[in-house]
Design an enzyme around this catalytic site. Structure first.
Site, PDB file in Angstrom:
ATOM      1  N   TRP B 327       0.687  -1.484  -0.120  1.00 42.61           N
ATOM      2  CA  TRP B 327      -0.098   0.075   0.091  1.00 42.61           C
ATOM      3  C   TRP B 327       0.877   1.075  -0.064  1.00 42.61           C
ATOM      4  CZ3 TRP B 327      -0.361   4.343   3.890  1.00 42.61           C
ATOM      5  CH2 TRP B 327      -1.318   4.907   2.982  1.00 42.61           C
ATOM      6  N   HIS B 328       2.219   0.709   1.198  1.00 49.20           N
ATOM      7  CA  HIS B 328       2.702   2.135   0.726  1.00 49.20           C
ATOM      8  C   HIS B 328       4.052   2.548  -0.572  1.00 49.20           C
ATOM      9  CE1 HIS B 328       3.125   0.870   4.478  1.00 49.20           C
ATOM     10  NE2 HIS B 328       2.929   2.618   4.915  1.00 49.20           N
ATOM     11  N   GLY B 329       3.731   2.042  -1.309  1.00 52.47           N
ATOM     12  CA  GLY B 329       4.487   2.176  -2.499  1.00 52.47           C
ATOM     13  C   GLY B 329       4.800   1.201  -3.359  1.00 52.47           C
TER      14      GLY B 329
END
Lengths: 82, 484
Positions: B327-329
């Site tokens: 989700w962070h990247g």
């Protein structure tokens, strides 16, 4: 099977899985009212109930109960329809 | 327009005055202003992305209404899937497309098959991960019958675009924010002043702690080959503190600005460094994301795998944290970060301690020795994962670990000088942790209940103001979590 009988058997399952002989369940009992009833033991309780009554809940049913009464309603429906 | 910039100060002052003095007649006027203000705030960053934000809002608003109206379960499911595809599709296209393409062709080139798929030159719209998660939770809750679809488009669009939380959360669920948007907000002096205190604390953490840690950690992580193991350990320590101060500082500001306009939004941090195990850490770190994932990923998975017992729970938690990581990247470092945290949970699941809650130190001033040891161990475990999180790629992370655990770990560290010296920075970090420890039962670090007397409290506020003024750098440093 009568509702009272189901509730009493569910209570026995709770006592066994939560390892606590003092658990008392009513229709209005909710998770915070019972020591040790959290999201993880909830899954164990569900599996215990399914095996005992030889039924299978849907994921939606498991996530929809707000109290013990609603859970007992689902169990009763399942037993009657099986 | 960062929360700590002059533009935002002017924007928010104008907004505040209009909100409480011109648009205070009814809820509709208030919501028009919230929506217009949010769109202006967003367009200020990049007006090109506004169309995606508005389209997402309209599509999900309509889908919500039809999911509720439809009584046929299959049609409800179909409409839900359209919504999920729209949300996840946007994320995949803007955030992960190039990552998947590159990973796919790298995988095949490993076996000497050359597959060439064109990557796309695309910028990730700001806040996309946050507002997509909001819209997904809205549709899922309607489909499950947990909430009713809102009939007011302005309420829904304001929920999605709510400017204090638009760019980096907290990710409010519809059932928290929509009821507040449906009611007229009345000015609450206590809520507003507490909001101001929370903003002050947030700015302190960002300007005094995070930005000054960054001036050292950037140097260490960018040139890690030239530093000793002991310096790299300090680099990892400072980066962990930086992440916390940056993101919890941002969250405190977002919550504080919301309180000033009469909203109580979801808490995002609950002093995570005082956690005694990793499960407790995640109940206190980025709470709005963790609770989102617990409700919509972990719980359904643990139910689906329930016949496998503890193994099922382990599968569910590993998948949950892998999603949390990615989700962070779009980088394998984030996947590894998530996997590491998932693995940290395994001992807790096996011993049945995952959900055990205990109040640290009770009402005493100091923790017991074992509590302090568990807190430190949890911090160290988290710190090691932040090395992967900060690294550019997996190779760099492993090289960093390798150098860190070399013989040079037992040497005197040579910490490069940032804007502040390492000693001064440590003093500020210690003060932050001490103040938060004393207020660990409160909603934020600056609810100074422990300090009796108005003069003392105001002296603390004045001192924090002074520090911020002294250390506010001229160049604005963006918040780390904006890029997610």
């Amino acid at each position: 099977m009568e509702r009272v009988v189901i509730l009493s058997q569910v209570q026995d399952i709770f006592k066994d899985i939560l390892d606590d002989e003092e658990v008392i369940l009513t229709d209005k009992t909710q998770a915070p009212d019972v020591k040790g009833w959290d999201s993880l033991t909830h899954i164990q309780l569900v599996v215990g109930i399914e095996r005992h009554f030889k039924i299978r809940f849907t994921s939606r049913e498991i996530q929809s109960w707000n109290n013990v009464g609603e859970m007992v309603d689902t169990i009763q429906n399942r037993i009657q329809n099986s | 327009m960062l929360f700590t910039s002059n533009e935002f100060l002017i924007f928010f002052t104008a907004f505040f005055l209009l909100y409480w003095f011109v648009c205070d007649k009814n809820v509709k006027h208030q919501n028009i202003l919230v929506l217009l203000g949010s769109y202006l705030f967003y367009a200020w960053w990049d007006w090109r992305f506004l169309s995606i934000l508005i389209t997402t809002s309209i599509v999900n608003f309509i889908l919500g209404i039809y999911i509720e109206k439809t009584t046929v379960p299959k049609s409800r499911k179909l409409l839900l899937w359209i919504g999920l595809l729209q949300g996840v599709g946007c994320l995949l296209l803007f955030k992960y497309f190039n990552f998947f393409v590159e990973s796919f062709s790298n995988f095949f080139s490993f076996f000497h098959f050359n597959i060439h798929i064109q990557t796309i030159n695309i910028i990730i719209p700001l806040g996309l991960s946050y507002y997509t998660f909001k819209s997904i939770s809205y549709l899922l809750d309607i489909e499950k019958g947990k909430i009713k679809a809102t009939a007011e488009w302005m309420v829904f669009c304001s929920y999605i675009a709510f400017f204090p939380a638009l760019l980096a959360g907290p990710i409010d669920k519809a059932r928290t924010l929509i009821p507040q948007l449906e009611q007229k907000r009345v000015f609450d002096y206590n809520l507003a002043t507490d909001g101001l205190r929370q903003i002050l604390w947030g700015v302190f953490k960002k300007v005094v702690i995070a930005d000054n840690c960054a001036s050292i950690t950037n140097h260490i992580f960018d040139n890690y080959q030239h530093f000793s193991g002991s310096t790299l350990l300090i680099g990892a320590f400072l980066y962990t503190i930086q992440m916390y101060a940056d993101f919890s500082g941002y969250s405190d500001m977002a919550i504080g600005f919301s309180r000033l306009i009469g909203f109580n939004i979801t808490r995002n941090f609950d002093f995570p460094f005082f956690s005694q195990n990793i499960a407790e850490f995640w109940r206190k770190w980025h709470i709005s994301l963790t609770s989102w994932l617990t409700e919509y990923v972990f719980t359904p998975l643990s139910i689906a795998f329930r016949d496998l017992g503890k193994l099922g729970l382990i599968f569910a938690i590993i998948i949950n944290f892998t999603i949390c990581g990615i989700w962070h990247g779009a980088n394998w470092t984030y996947v590894l970060f998530g996997l590491m945290h998932g693995c940290y949970f395994i001992p807790l699941i096996l011993t049945g301690k995952m959900n055990k809650r205990s109040k640290i130190a009770g009402n005493k001033m100091l923790p017991s020795f074992s509590e302090a040891a568990r807190m430190l161990a949890t911090f160290v475990l988290v710190m090691f994962t932040f090395i992967v999180f900060r690294a550019e790629n997996i190779t760099q992370a492993f090289n960093y670990y390798q150098r860190l655990f070399s013989i040079s770990l037992i040497s005197i560290p040579a910490v490069p000088k940032g804007y502040l010296t390492f000693r001064t920075l440590l003093l500020f970090i210690g003060s932050m942790l001490l103040i938060e420890w004393l207020n660990r039962e409160k909603e934020h670090g600056l609810q100074l209940g422990v300090i009796k007397g108005r003069i003392f409290r105001w002296s603390v506020y004045a001192f924090i103001f002074f520090l911020i003024g002294m250390l506010m750098e001229t160049s604005e440093t963006p918040f780390i979590y904006f890029k997610f």
